[in-house]
Design an enzyme around this catalytic site. Structure first.
Site, PDB file in Angstrom:
ATOM      1  N   ARG A  69       0.841  -1.189   0.000  1.00  0.00           N
ATOM      2  CA  ARG A  69       0.000   0.000   0.000  1.00  0.00           C
ATOM      3  C   ARG A  69       0.884   1.250   0.000  1.00  0.00           C
ATOM      4  O   ARG A  69       2.025   1.214   0.435  1.00  0.00           O
ATOM      5  CB  ARG A  69      -0.918   0.027   1.229  1.00  0.00           C
ATOM      6  CG  ARG A  69      -2.105  -0.949   1.129  1.00  0.00           C
ATOM      7  CD  ARG A  69      -3.041  -0.815   2.314  1.00  0.00           C
ATOM      8  NE  ARG A  69      -2.369  -1.162   3.542  1.00  0.00           N
ATOM      9  CZ  ARG A  69      -1.896  -0.292   4.426  1.00  0.00           C
ATOM     10  NH1 ARG A  69      -2.048   1.027   4.225  1.00  0.00           N
ATOM     11  NH2 ARG A  69      -1.277  -0.697   5.503  1.00  0.00           N
ATOM     12  N   TYR A 198      -1.512  -3.645  -6.770  1.00  0.00           N
ATOM     13  CA  TYR A 198      -1.301  -4.340  -5.494  1.00  0.00           C
ATOM     14  C   TYR A 198      -2.619  -4.390  -4.699  1.00  0.00           C
ATOM     15  O   TYR A 198      -3.374  -3.402  -4.660  1.00  0.00           O
ATOM     16  CB  TYR A 198      -0.238  -3.624  -4.658  1.00  0.00           C
ATOM     17  CG  TYR A 198      -0.196  -4.149  -3.239  1.00  0.00           C
ATOM     18  CD1 TYR A 198       0.396  -5.384  -2.954  1.00  0.00           C
ATOM     19  CD2 TYR A 198      -0.805  -3.461  -2.196  1.00  0.00           C
ATOM     20  CE1 TYR A 198       0.394  -5.890  -1.663  1.00  0.00           C
ATOM     21  CE2 TYR A 198      -0.808  -3.956  -0.901  1.00  0.00           C
ATOM     22  CZ  TYR A 198      -0.211  -5.181  -0.644  1.00  0.00           C
ATOM     23  OH  TYR A 198      -0.235  -5.691   0.631  1.00  0.00           O
ATOM     24  N   LYS A 207      -9.840  -2.605   1.281  1.00  0.00           N
ATOM     25  CA  LYS A 207      -9.565  -1.480   2.160  1.00  0.00           C
ATOM     26  C   LYS A 207     -10.350  -0.226   1.721  1.00  0.00           C
ATOM     27  O   LYS A 207     -10.823   0.545   2.546  1.00  0.00           O
ATOM     28  CB  LYS A 207      -8.058  -1.180   2.200  1.00  0.00           C
ATOM     29  CG  LYS A 207      -7.227  -2.293   2.882  1.00  0.00           C
ATOM     30  CD  LYS A 207      -7.769  -2.591   4.214  1.00  0.00           C
ATOM     31  CE  LYS A 207      -7.025  -3.475   5.180  1.00  0.00           C
ATOM     32  NZ  LYS A 207      -6.015  -4.396   4.882  1.00  0.00           N
ATOM     33  N   HIS A 227     -10.718  -2.493  11.204  1.00  0.00           N
ATOM     34  CA  HIS A 227      -9.605  -3.339  10.751  1.00  0.00           C
ATOM     35  C   HIS A 227      -9.417  -4.448  11.786  1.00  0.00           C
ATOM     36  O   HIS A 227      -8.456  -4.442  12.553  1.00  0.00           O
ATOM     37  CB  HIS A 227      -8.356  -2.462  10.638  1.00  0.00           C
ATOM     38  CG  HIS A 227      -7.249  -3.051   9.832  1.00  0.00           C
ATOM     39  ND1 HIS A 227      -5.963  -2.577   9.870  1.00  0.00           N
ATOM     40  CD2 HIS A 227      -7.224  -4.075   8.942  1.00  0.00           C
ATOM     41  CE1 HIS A 227      -5.200  -3.268   9.055  1.00  0.00           C
ATOM     42  NE2 HIS A 227      -5.940  -4.202   8.486  1.00  0.00           N
ATOM     43  N   SER A 250      -1.700  -3.024  10.316  1.00  0.00           N
ATOM     44  CA  SER A 250      -1.279  -3.889   9.218  1.00  0.00           C
ATOM     45  C   SER A 250       0.013  -4.619   9.561  1.00  0.00           C
ATOM     46  O   SER A 250       0.955  -4.016  10.087  1.00  0.00           O
ATOM     47  CB  SER A 250      -1.042  -3.053   7.963  1.00  0.00           C
ATOM     48  OG  SER A 250      -2.242  -2.454   7.571  1.00  0.00           O
ATOM     49  N   CYS A 252       0.610  -6.947  11.789  1.00  0.00           N
ATOM     50  CA  CYS A 252       0.888  -7.179  13.214  1.00  0.00           C
ATOM     51  C   CYS A 252       0.176  -8.402  13.780  1.00  0.00           C
ATOM     52  O   CYS A 252       0.052  -8.528  15.003  1.00  0.00           O
ATOM     53  CB  CYS A 252       0.557  -5.934  14.020  1.00  0.00           C
ATOM     54  SG  CYS A 252       1.615  -4.542  13.608  1.00  0.00           S
ATOM     55  N   ASP A 279      -9.506  -9.865   8.681  1.00  0.00           N
ATOM     56  CA  ASP A 279      -8.984  -8.518   8.370  1.00  0.00           C
ATOM     57  C   ASP A 279      -9.991  -7.376   8.556  1.00  0.00           C
ATOM     58  O   ASP A 279      -9.637  -6.348   9.096  1.00  0.00           O
ATOM     59  CB  ASP A 279      -8.441  -8.484   6.939  1.00  0.00           C
ATOM     60  CG  ASP A 279      -7.487  -7.317   6.695  1.00  0.00           C
ATOM     61  OD1 ASP A 279      -6.522  -7.149   7.460  1.00  0.00           O
ATOM     62  OD2 ASP A 279      -7.718  -6.555   5.743  1.00  0.00           O
ATOM     63  N   ARG A 372       2.399 -11.983  -0.879  1.00  0.00           N
ATOM     64  CA  ARG A 372       1.043 -12.244  -0.383  1.00  0.00           C
ATOM     65  C   ARG A 372       0.430 -13.461  -1.058  1.00  0.00           C
ATOM     66  O   ARG A 372       0.892 -13.916  -2.101  1.00  0.00           O
ATOM     67  CB  ARG A 372       0.150 -11.035  -0.673  1.00  0.00           C
ATOM     68  CG  ARG A 372       0.552  -9.770   0.058  1.00  0.00           C
ATOM     69  CD  ARG A 372      -0.266  -9.570   1.300  1.00  0.00           C
ATOM     70  NE  ARG A 372       0.319  -8.592   2.212  1.00  0.00           N
ATOM     71  CZ  ARG A 372      -0.227  -8.267   3.381  1.00  0.00           C
ATOM     72  NH1 ARG A 372      -1.367  -8.812   3.767  1.00  0.00           N
ATOM     73  NH2 ARG A 372       0.364  -7.396   4.176  1.00  0.00           N
TER      74      ARG A 372
HETATM   75  P1  GTP Z   1      -1.988  -7.617   7.266  1.00  0.00           P
HETATM   76  O1  GTP Z   1      -2.585  -8.609   6.358  1.00  0.00           O
HETATM   77  O2  GTP Z   1      -0.923  -6.811   6.646  1.00  0.00           O
HETATM   78  O3  GTP Z   1      -3.015  -6.725   7.893  1.00  0.00           O
HETATM   79  O4  GTP Z   1      -1.252  -8.426   8.461  1.00  0.00           O
HETATM   80  P2  GTP Z   1      -1.853  -9.202   9.690  1.00  0.00           P
HETATM   81  O5  GTP Z   1      -2.248  -8.227  10.748  1.00  0.00           O
HETATM   82  O6  GTP Z   1      -2.886 -10.155   9.258  1.00  0.00           O
HETATM   83  O7  GTP Z   1      -0.557  -9.952  10.238  1.00  0.00           O
HETATM   84  P3  GTP Z   1      -0.072 -11.466   9.996  1.00  0.00           P
HETATM   85  O8  GTP Z   1      -0.935 -12.436  10.727  1.00  0.00           O
HETATM   86  O9  GTP Z   1       0.127 -11.679   8.539  1.00  0.00           O
HETATM   87  O10 GTP Z   1       1.339 -11.416  10.746  1.00  0.00           O
HETATM   88  C1  GTP Z   1       2.300 -10.428  10.467  1.00  0.00           C
HETATM   89  C2  GTP Z   1       3.630 -10.799  11.039  1.00  0.00           C
HETATM   90  O11 GTP Z   1       3.547 -10.920  12.455  1.00  0.00           O
HETATM   91  C3  GTP Z   1       4.149 -12.149  10.541  1.00  0.00           C
HETATM   92  O12 GTP Z   1       5.503 -12.013  10.255  1.00  0.00           O
HETATM   93  C4  GTP Z   1       3.934 -13.083  11.701  1.00  0.00           C
HETATM   94  O13 GTP Z   1       4.880 -14.102  11.720  1.00  0.00           O
HETATM   95  C5  GTP Z   1       4.083 -12.148  12.892  1.00  0.00           C
HETATM   96  N1  GTP Z   1       3.300 -12.631  14.056  1.00  0.00           N
HETATM   97  C6  GTP Z   1       1.988 -12.920  14.084  1.00  0.00           C
HETATM   98  N2  GTP Z   1       1.609 -13.331  15.314  1.00  0.00           N
HETATM   99  C7  GTP Z   1       2.709 -13.299  16.080  1.00  0.00           C
HETATM  100  C8  GTP Z   1       2.972 -13.598  17.459  1.00  0.00           C
HETATM  101  O14 GTP Z   1       2.100 -13.992  18.221  1.00  0.00           O
HETATM  102  N3  GTP Z   1       4.247 -13.410  17.896  1.00  0.00           N
HETATM  103  C9  GTP Z   1       5.245 -12.972  17.070  1.00  0.00           C
HETATM  104  N4  GTP Z   1       6.462 -12.830  17.582  1.00  0.00           N
HETATM  105  N5  GTP Z   1       5.046 -12.692  15.775  1.00  0.00           N
HETATM  106  C10 GTP Z   1       3.795 -12.846  15.287  1.00  0.00           C
HETATM  107  C1  SPV Z   2      -2.968  -4.398   5.127  1.00  0.00           C
HETATM  108  O1  SPV Z   2      -2.030  -3.732   4.681  1.00  0.00           O
HETATM  109  O2  SPV Z   2      -3.569  -4.097   6.179  1.00  0.00           O
HETATM  110  C2  SPV Z   2      -3.414  -5.622   4.426  1.00  0.00           C
HETATM  111  C3  SPV Z   2      -2.930  -5.842   3.077  1.00  0.00           C
HETATM  112  O3  SPV Z   2      -4.233  -6.360   4.929  1.00  0.00           O
HETATM  113  S1  SPV Z   2      -3.842  -4.853   1.963  1.00  0.00           S
HETATM  114  O4  SPV Z   2      -5.044  -5.572   1.588  1.00  0.00           O
HETATM  115  O5  SPV Z   2      -3.016  -4.657   0.831  1.00  0.00           O
HETATM  116  O6  SPV Z   2      -4.221  -3.619   2.580  1.00  0.00           O
HETATM  117 MN    MN Z   3      -4.780  -6.071   7.072  1.00  0.00          MN
END
Ligand code: GTP
Ligand code: SPV
Ligand code: MN
Length: 583
Positions: A69, A198, A207, A227, A250, A252, A279, A372
């Site tokens: 993004r 993207y 989004k 979110h 995002s 996290c 999400d 992704r």
């Molecule tokens: P977006 O799709 O961008 O919104 O991301 P998301 O919030 O869905 O995060 P996602 O679950 O893809 O995790 C993002 C990163 O955080 C990855 O690298 C994971 O490995 C890491 N992660 C997720 N949960 C944990 C946790 O409990 N502990 C740690 N140390 N890392 C974590």
């Molecule tokens: C985020 O960035 O929070 C995502 C990926 O979940 S996107 O759909 O590209 O925004």
């Molecule tokens: Mn997200």
């Protein structure tokens, strides 16, 4: 073709503007998707993966500049600047349209115009929102079919929709990053995105509609677009599944938490976890006065980095069929995909995300950091049977998560709803690869919505307070979490992932009113021994440190919060100022 004069006249107008070679209506049918995939393989927009090992899976490589993004190129184009507020870039709507149309003009020449009528949320729900995305990218068209709801049934809904649907125009153009704009017109119920393909910039139901425009609609109509993931948890002491929502900025951990795989030990004790959404949640007050949440999407657009069989096998499993991967490594020997951290067997004969030959010793990482996958949510092995319920699910607790090395404790509880809104308003988290710009920079990101709130942030916080007043004593409890505290060696102290059930367990017990707490300036903290760490390899002293609030750090934090509040261009709700003054 759709029987709706407003749809027809917009398509006509866009046809004249864009000058496509042909128009194709997308109905999401299996035969149509099959045809699209074969066309995309012919043009090399998709690469077919091993259909025995990964049925229905494909790889896509994006333009080198187009991997995340772009918040600095994302705009809210409303009449008055103050309505967008200081957290958004603002652009005068007519000026924006003139510029965007000049970029879009004739940009579909020699190309197909795909017209995608879609629904966000279950089309049988009275709360669904309809949209039409026009795109010249077959990759975007295929991804939209995965992420939203596209079907003949959805197309039929437009005949009685009048003007009540969102116009979403996407133009690939030549992916010029200097002419890239993601623009939202809340008052016109329209999105225009040019020069990026993207996910968050181009799958306009996600989004753009389901958060930025929907948050604005929610403010007007009395609901919230957030979110947030939605998950259900069965615990041995509860008769029924309890549902919770959790927001994290995002990158996290939303997808990981929503689909977490708990240990066998916890399964044996009678815990289980199910996923409703990963999400975007839409939250409303139901006829029973409680808060109900539904998943606005129908697919998972997950980050590949960090996925492996140990940490999150359910996420990995979700991406094993009917999935489009973007910007990962291709194993040329068996036509499967790989990324750093997936396992200990990097492919030997491989191609990286840029299309160059790659091996583990070449000195470069092979998968783009924000690579992704887009998969149907129905792939998820722990999908809740309620995932599609047109009324959503009733929410027992709201979690507000951040990613912070220091300060924010593992878990804490808000004293009441307004205090929870305060905690949401002061969320401060390290930036990630999901967006362009520096990574690991601490910034305020209220409710994980900094890049997604489509209107003034003061009004947004007031709306949260107003929702609480309507919910009264039926309001769910609000909690804060932070899985990401590190020690002196920069290593994570809390094991996270499936072990997060231990924290959720504390939260659910608190919802039942069965545990006592310690007071702190940030909120209510668990008493020693109430978060179970038996069987974990964790240093007890370090564990204690992440369960507590450091008084000096909090004192410094309040100064930063005051500074942040002083940037607001409309008054911060007085309820929040009062809480800050008492903190
Ligand atoms: P977006 O799709 O961008 O919104 O991301 P998301 O919030 O869905 O995060 P996602 O679950 O893809 O995790 C993002 C990163 O955080 C990855 O690298 C994971 O490995 C890491 N992660 C997720 N949960 C944990 C946790 O409990 N502990 C740690 N140390 N890392 C974590
Ligand atoms: C985020 O960035 O929070 C995502 C990926 O979940 S996107 O759909 O590209 O925004
Ligand atoms: Mn997200």
């Amino acid at each position: 073709m759709i029987r709706n004069k407003y749809v027809q006249s917009w398509i006509q107008e866009m046809n004249e503007l864009l000058s496509p070679e042909d128009i194709v209506w997308v109905d999401g049918s299996e035969s149509q998707m099959k045809l699209f995939k074969s066309i995309a393989c012919g043009t090399l927009e998709l690469i077919e993966l091993n259909q025995d090992l990964m049925p229905g899976c494909y790889l896509h490589r994006s333009d080198e500049s187009d991997v995340c993004r772009v918040e600095d190129r994302t705009f809210i184009c409303c009449e008055n600047k103050i309505d967008a507020g200081f957290t958004n870039n603002w652009w005068e709507p007519n000026e924006a349209i003139n510029k965007l149309f000049s970029i879009a003009k004739d940009s579909y020449q020699g190309r197909i115009m795909y017209v995608i009528p879609f629904s966000m949320a279950n089309p049988n729900s009275e709360f669904c929102k309809l949209g039409i995305e026009i795109t010249d990218s077959i990759y975007v068209a295929l991804s939209m079919v995965t992420m939203s709801r596209v079907s003949k049934e959805v197309s039929k809904k437009f005949s009685s929709a009048g003007e009540n649907w969102t116009k979403c125009l996407h133009c690939s153009c030549n992916c010029d990053k200097d002419e890239r704009y993601i623009c939202h017109f809340p008052e016109k119920n329209m999105v225009i995105s040019v020069n990026s393909s993207y996910g968050g910039n181009a799958l306009l139901g996600k989004k753009c509609l389901a958060l930025r425009l929907a948050s604005y609609m929610g403010k007007k109509e009395g609901w919230l677009a957030e979110h947030m993931l939605i998950m259900g948890i069965k615990a041995p002491y509860n008769d029924e599944v309890k549902y919770i929502c959790a927001s994290f900025p995002s990158g996290c951990g939303k997808t990981d938490l929503a689909m977490m795989k708990i240990s066998e030990e916890y399964e044996k004790k009678g815990y289980s976890v199910e996923c409703v959404g990963d999400d975007i949640s839409w939250l409303r007050i139901g006829p029973d006065g409680r808060l109900w949440a539904m998943n606005a999407e129908h697919g998972v657009f997950g980050a590949c980095a960090g996925i492996n069989r140990k940490n999150n096998p359910n996420v990995l499993e979700t991406s094993r069929k009917n999935t489009i991967f973007t910007n990962v490594i291709l194993n040329n020997d068996n036509k499967t995909v790989w990324w750093e951290g997936l396992d200990d067997n990097p492919p030997e004969n491989a191609t990286d995300w840029l299309g160059d030959s790659w091996d583990k010793d070449c000195g470069r990482i092979g998968a783009q950091k924000n690579s992704r996958f887009a998969a149907p949510i129905t792939n998820c092995p722990c999908l809740s049977k309620e995932y599609d319920n047109p009324n959503g699910v009733p929410i027992s607790a709201i979690i507000l998560g951040v990613k912070r090395k220091k300060m924010t404790p593992l878990v804490f509880e808000a004293q009441d709803w307004n205090h929870g809104v305060f905690i949401g308003s002061i969320m401060s988290s390290e930036t990630t690869v999901a967006s362009s710009g520096k990574v690991g920079v601490l910034r305020h990101d209220p409710f994980g919505m900094l890049p997604f709130c489509g209107y003034n942030m003061s009004d947004y916080l007031q709306h949260w307070i107003d929702m609480g007043a309507k919910l009264g004593d039926k309001a769910p409890k609000i909690f804060g979490v932070n899985w990401f505290r590190t020690d002196d060696k920069e290593e994570y102290i809390w094991p996270g992932f499936g072990e997060n059930i231990r924290v959720i367990d504390w939260i659910l017990r608190r919802c039942n009113g069965s545990l006592d707490v310690e007071m702190s300036s940030l909120g209510l903290l668990p008493k020693e021994g109430d978060i179970k760490i038996d069987g974990l390899v964790i240093d007890e002293k370090k564990f204690k440190s992440i369960c507590n609030l450091d008084a000096k750090m909090w004192n410094d934090e309040t100064k930063k919060i005051k500074e942040f509040y002083s940037k607001f261009d409309k008054p911060v709700p007085r309820e929040l100022i009062e809480i800050l003054n008492q903190s």
